[in-house]
Design a protein around this motif. Sequence first.
Motif: not given
Length: 279
Positions: A184-210
């Motif tokens: 991938l281009s460098r910008p898209l690869a980095q955008a995908y990294d950021l998406f992975q971090m965000l998606a995994s962070l908000v999907s953590l077990r035992k973490l309330p929705d808020g």
Amino acid sequence: MTHPPVHQNAPPGLRAWLDNVDASREPSVRDVTIDGVRCIIKRRRPGIGRGVSYALRYARALFLGMGCKVFLGEFPRPGVLLRNGLAHEGRRLRQLLEAGCRVPEVWWQEQGLLVLEFVGEDLAYLIRKEDSTSRLWLTRAAATDLAAFHARGMWHGGAQIRNVTLRDGEMWRIDFEENIGATLSRPLAQAYDLFQMLASLVSLRKLPDGDARTLGKLALDVYLECNPDPEVKARLTRLTRVLCGIATPLRPVLSRFPSRDVQGFFRVADILQPLLLKS
């Protein structure tokens, strides 16, 4: 990443330990202490029907690549995507080490085997365990670290929050088996990294929705503040348009579904959605 990382020394009895263990009974990943030094041992064994497996993985990569081309404008070549695994991870780690990045040293490598320095507990575990104040600090630190990593022109390819660790007050990166950034281009690869971090962070077990939404928004804001790269933001905005386009019709049907991954998908879409108003 303003100063060189401090590494541990490989345990002197590592080779003897490897020679004496029954490799056929070892798990794919093992955290072991040898001579008082923790290390991570990763193994991959060739499976039965290897050719068929590769053909299926190639077909899957081709399908995903075609979707990426249609929706994001770039075609990740399947043959490059599939050049992954332990050999690829060993090469990438050595490259990143030479660049002064905080990643584990490779202490031993041979076919199907990689022994790595232990570089701390992963942030997925720490965020679930800590109080709200510590969660905010860890999230801010992780976003700042990813922004600094990207500002140096790097990409991770597996930037989920579980692949960031904390040791001696510093963030380290682990798990570099995936090869998506190489096609991938460098910008898209980095955008995908950021998406992975965000998606995994908000999907953590035992973490309330808020709490999950608060941490996700904080991570996005901190990252964009520390790395206001317009090319990365443009790719992330395009990715957001695709996500929100999928989330909108699915929300009435699946929004009450208790699956952690489903709820995480809607959370990350909501957190990224404001980017569309600014584009």
